[in-house]
Structures are given as structure tokens and as C-alpha cells.
Design an enzyme around this catalytic site. Sequence first.
Site, short mmCIF file in Angstrom:
data_model
loop_
_atom_site.label_atom_id
_atom_site.label_comp_id
_atom_site.label_asym_id
_atom_site.label_seq_id
_atom_site.Cartn_x
_atom_site.Cartn_y
_atom_site.Cartn_z
N GLU A 87 41.79 30.52 32.55
CA GLU A 87 42.11 29.67 33.71
C GLU A 87 43.37 28.98 33.46
O GLU A 87 43.49 28.12 32.39
CB GLU A 87 40.98 28.62 33.94
CG GLU A 87 40.75 28.02 35.29
CD GLU A 87 41.97 27.17 35.64
OE1 GLU A 87 42.70 27.56 36.72
OE2 GLU A 87 42.33 26.27 34.98
N HIS A 88 44.41 29.16 33.91
CA HIS A 88 45.80 28.88 33.66
C HIS A 88 46.51 27.74 34.39
O HIS A 88 47.46 27.32 34.04
CB HIS A 88 46.65 30.13 33.85
CG HIS A 88 46.81 30.76 35.14
ND1 HIS A 88 47.25 30.06 36.03
CD2 HIS A 88 45.92 31.59 35.63
CE1 HIS A 88 47.24 30.95 37.32
NE2 HIS A 88 46.22 31.64 37.03
N SER A 89 45.55 27.00 35.31
CA SER A 89 46.22 26.07 36.29
C SER A 89 46.92 24.99 35.45
O SER A 89 47.63 24.11 35.78
CB SER A 89 45.09 25.59 37.47
OG SER A 89 44.18 25.11 36.89
N ASP A 92 50.27 25.72 34.07
CA ASP A 92 51.11 26.32 35.07
C ASP A 92 52.31 25.29 35.40
O ASP A 92 52.23 23.99 35.46
CB ASP A 92 50.73 26.58 36.61
CG ASP A 92 49.65 27.56 36.74
OD1 ASP A 92 49.79 28.55 35.78
OD2 ASP A 92 49.13 27.89 37.68
#
Length: 95
Positions: A87-89, A92
Site C-alpha cells: 500500500e503505497h499512498s 506517493d
Amino acid sequence: EELWQASEENASNLRRIDRAIFVLCLDDTSPSSQAETASNSLHGTSELSAAEGYAAGVQVGTCMNRWYDKSLSIIVCQNGAAGINFEHSVIDGHS
């Protein structure tokens, strides 16, 4: 919400997944190239099918064993190919 209320066993399993640091996804696919491995790690395999036990038009494939909002998914395929999905948010826009 419906899955949480379906049974105490469902609720217990969902709590266990929710508390886990990561998810281990064991896929029955065997990607034959880096591109296929990357694609499988990114979004899994999927197709609309009337697979056994599912209604027509239901998405099936390795995409069904992913927990995309989990911080880290370690994905291992039948032939030993492996990858990760995370999960990269939170990162970002930091580069």
C-alpha cells in the site's frame, strides 16, 4: 459489514487479517517471464467467469486472494516466482 456479521468464524478471521503485519498470497499460477511475474504481483490474474461456485460474471483469479489495503502482501507462485505488493499512498508524491 455483511462478512463480519455472517458468522463468528468470519469475524474472527477478518480480525486476524486486520491485525496481521503482512499477508502471504500463495498463487496457483506459474508466470514464465519477469513481465508476467510483475503483472501478477501488481494486480493478480483475473477474468469474468462462471467458475464453479460463482455466478456468471464474477471476477475470479489470483486477484481474489489479495488484501490490497494491507501494508505488505508477499506473493509466491506455484513455480517459485515471487513478488510483493504494498500500500503505497503514504509515500506517493515524496519523490
